[in-house]
Motif scaffolding. Structure first.
Motif, PDB file in Angstrom:
ATOM      1  N   GLU A  75      17.690 -61.849 115.180  1.00  0.00           N
ATOM      2  CA  GLU A  75      16.653 -61.315 113.975  1.00  0.00           C
ATOM      3  C   GLU A  75      17.377 -61.318 112.841  1.00  0.00           C
ATOM      4  O   GLU A  75      16.788 -62.003 111.738  1.00  0.00           O
ATOM      5  CB  GLU A  75      16.174 -59.980 114.259  1.00  0.00           C
ATOM      6  N   VAL A  78      17.464 -65.435 112.022  1.00  0.00           N
ATOM      7  CA  VAL A  78      16.334 -66.164 111.597  1.00  0.00           C
ATOM      8  C   VAL A  78      16.345 -65.878 110.247  1.00  0.00           C
ATOM      9  O   VAL A  78      16.124 -66.609 109.453  1.00  0.00           O
ATOM     10  CB  VAL A  78      15.093 -65.753 112.597  1.00  0.00           C
ATOM     11  N   THR A  79      16.578 -64.287 109.708  1.00  0.00           N
ATOM     12  CA  THR A  79      16.236 -64.071 108.441  1.00  0.00           C
ATOM     13  C   THR A  79      17.284 -64.885 107.619  1.00  0.00           C
ATOM     14  O   THR A  79      17.034 -65.253 106.518  1.00  0.00           O
ATOM     15  CB  THR A  79      16.478 -62.624 108.431  1.00  0.00           C
ATOM     16  N   TYR A  82      16.606 -68.605 106.938  1.00  0.00           N
ATOM     17  CA  TYR A  82      15.468 -68.933 106.375  1.00  0.00           C
ATOM     18  C   TYR A  82      15.572 -68.599 104.681  1.00  0.00           C
ATOM     19  O   TYR A  82      15.218 -69.382 103.822  1.00  0.00           O
ATOM     20  CB  TYR A  82      14.283 -68.354 106.528  1.00  0.00           C
ATOM     21  N   ASN A  83      16.330 -67.662 104.373  1.00  0.00           N
ATOM     22  CA  ASN A  83      17.008 -67.360 103.205  1.00  0.00           C
ATOM     23  C   ASN A  83      17.985 -68.431 102.697  1.00  0.00           C
ATOM     24  O   ASN A  83      17.845 -69.088 101.407  1.00  0.00           O
ATOM     25  CB  ASN A  83      17.657 -66.008 103.026  1.00  0.00           C
ATOM     26  N   PRO A 194       8.318 -69.973 109.496  1.00  0.00           N
ATOM     27  CA  PRO A 194       8.528 -68.755 108.433  1.00  0.00           C
ATOM     28  C   PRO A 194       7.448 -67.794 108.116  1.00  0.00           C
ATOM     29  O   PRO A 194       6.296 -67.918 108.092  1.00  0.00           O
ATOM     30  CB  PRO A 194       8.509 -69.794 107.123  1.00  0.00           C
ATOM     31  N   LYS A 195       8.026 -66.655 107.990  1.00  0.00           N
ATOM     32  CA  LYS A 195       7.081 -65.333 107.548  1.00  0.00           C
ATOM     33  C   LYS A 195       7.571 -64.796 106.172  1.00  0.00           C
ATOM     34  O   LYS A 195       8.697 -64.566 106.136  1.00  0.00           O
ATOM     35  CB  LYS A 195       7.236 -64.367 108.859  1.00  0.00           C
ATOM     36  N   TYR A 198      10.561 -62.404 106.205  1.00  0.00           N
ATOM     37  CA  TYR A 198      12.238 -63.034 106.343  1.00  0.00           C
ATOM     38  C   TYR A 198      12.477 -63.274 104.997  1.00  0.00           C
ATOM     39  O   TYR A 198      13.858 -63.123 104.971  1.00  0.00           O
ATOM     40  CB  TYR A 198      11.911 -64.454 107.069  1.00  0.00           C
TER      41      TYR A 198
END
Length: 474
Positions: A75, A78-79, A82-83, A194-195, A198
């Motif tokens: 988790e 992934v966050t 994406y950042n 992507p969400k 995130y």
């Protein structure tokens, strides 16, 4: 250790192929395009590289290190990824806007517009940092291998004479663009779509602070690596720049097996340091030993065959610059030291501020020397500046990092002295042979060097010999 050896073997196999490809492309381009065209390509690529560094140099090393540190925490990983992707996108927009504003009035505008494609492919679409951080070298190696082979085939097909410079620049751009797009597929397969959850403005602002040392270091690095070519072009030495840039590329080719060591070990050393394990020092000692075993014969062997090599490899137009080539071989040695200091000590230990300071001082030093000498000794000025600044960079870095690890002891020790002695003996024996026997010199040189390592009982060679002997007795 087995993972390291496996990853290095994979990367080393790739580097061997990468080593072979330039032995076709460099001689071919030297003869077909000629020094003038190669000088233009070198200048435009150097300027483009500085703008690529606004994105890549600020994030690649940091991102690789973050992925290596978080790869077991899905988790958070992934966050973070994406950042980082969003942050790189914003930096890319800034880079492209500035780049376009600068090239609009250039006499090489048509070349620069193609370089813009290269810039976009190398920034927005590059996600190799993710796979290197996860130590998924197989995917990265295969991707790079495809780039090299396809690029070579396209060069041989579409670059036929001095009017095909634009084709060559297009090939360089496309062979980065398409593979980078293809790597996005496995990236999104691993991290998912992507969400909104995130992305965090707070994390983006934190990234500015986290990446800032890398950003400064990256910009300074690219200025350090490319300022010589820009100054040479501004002094209207385009022909000499073509010769100089081809020599510099060749040194990089010979450094490829050594560079592979740093590429493989940096994520592993970062992970060990993050887990507070003591094995990182052992790995650094092992890798530095291996780097010296490669560096010494490559440098001294190339020097001993340089007369035949320059004429055969580059063509007769380059023969008058033999001394320039011989002097530049020192850069293989300094590049090897840099791999130990930067890739295996500074980056994993998060000592970017030290490197920034050393790089800044060395860059200023290099610019001063180039400006002082270019009108006196011509193209030799930038090379002298390059060599002197490399030694300055390493000296400052070694001094500033001594409380973390004594790099001086890693480099200056009795075992490395054995390697140097073996290399010197190899060098003198090669020079006893007839000048026109380059292939024979290489074979005899390799045999003599390996034999001397065995006779002198060099540590790593002795271990390999023992393993082989044990295996054969089974």
């Amino acid at each position: 250790m087995k993972d390291i050896i496996r990853n290095y073997s994979l990367n080393f196999g790739y580097q061997i192929i990468v080593l072979l490809i330039p032995f076709i492309s460099i001689p071919y381009l030297s003869r077909v395009l000629g020094p003038n065209n190669l000088g233009v390509e070198s200048f435009t690529t150097s300027l483009t590289s500085i703008f690529i560094s606004i994105v890549n140099a600020g994030t690649i090393i940091y991102s690789t290190r973050q992925v290596a540190a978080l790869k077991s925490k899905k988790e958070l990983l992934v966050t973070e990824v994406y950042n980082i992707v969003l942050f790189r996108f914003l930096l890319g927009l800034i880079s492209i806007i500035i780049f376009i504003s600068i090239i609009l009035h250039s006499k090489y505008l048509n070349i620069f517009l193609v370089q813009l494609v290269f810039l976009i492919a190398s920034t927005f679409l590059d996600c190799t940092w993710y796979f290197i951080g996860k130590e998924n070298f197989k995917l990265v190696v295969l991707r790079n291998l495809v780039i090299k082979i396809v690029g070579l085939l396209l060069i041989l097909q579409f670059v036929k004479n001095q009017n095909d410079l634009i084709n060559y620049v297009w090939i360089n751009a496309i062979t980065v663009l398409i593979p980078n797009i293809s790597l996005l597929i496995p990236l999104f397969k691993e991290i998912g779509k992507p969400k909104r959850v995130y992305f965090s403005f707070r994390r983006l602002t934190e990234l500015i602070g986290d990446i800032y040392p890398f950003f400064i270091m990256g910009i300074i690095t690219q200025v350090y690596m490319n300022i010589d070519k820009i100054i040479v072009e501004r002094n209207n030495l385009i022909y000499e720049l073509g010769v100089y840039s081809q020599f510099i590329k060749s040194y990089s080719v010979f450094l490829a097996p050594i560079t592979a060591v740093g590429t493989i070990l940096m994520p592993r050393i970062t992970t060990l340091i993050a887990d507070k394990k003591e094995d990182s020092n052992k790995i650094i000692f092992f890798s530095s030993n291996f780097i010296f075993i490669l560096c010494i014969p490559i440098s001294l062997g190339l020097l001993s065959i340089s007369n035949e090599f320059v004429s055969l490899f580059y063509g007769k137009e380059f023969s008058e610059y033999l001394l320039l080539f011989q002097l530049g071989i020192i850069l293989i040695f300094t590049g090897s030291l840099s791999n130990i200091v930067v890739q295996q000590v500074i980056y994993p230990n998060k000592l970017e501020k030290i490197y920034n300071f050393a790089l800044t001082i060395s860059s200023i030093f290099r610019i001063i020397i180039i400006i002082a000498f270019i009108n006196i000794v011509g193209i030799y000025g930038p090379l002298i500046a390059y060599i002197m600044s490399e030694f300055a960079l390493m000296s400052i870095s070694i001094y500033k990092t001594k409380k973390y690890i004594d790099i001086f002891k890693i480099i200056i020790n009795f075992n490395n002295l054995k390697i140097v002695i073996a290399g010197i003996i190899m060098f003198f024996i090669i020079n006893l042979l007839h000048q026109n026997l380059m292939s024979l010199k290489i074979i005899i040189g390799a045999v003599v060097y390996i034999f001397m390592l065995y006779i002198l009982k060099e540590n790593l060679s002795a271990k390999i010999t023992n393993h082989v002997t044990t295996f054969l007795k089974r």
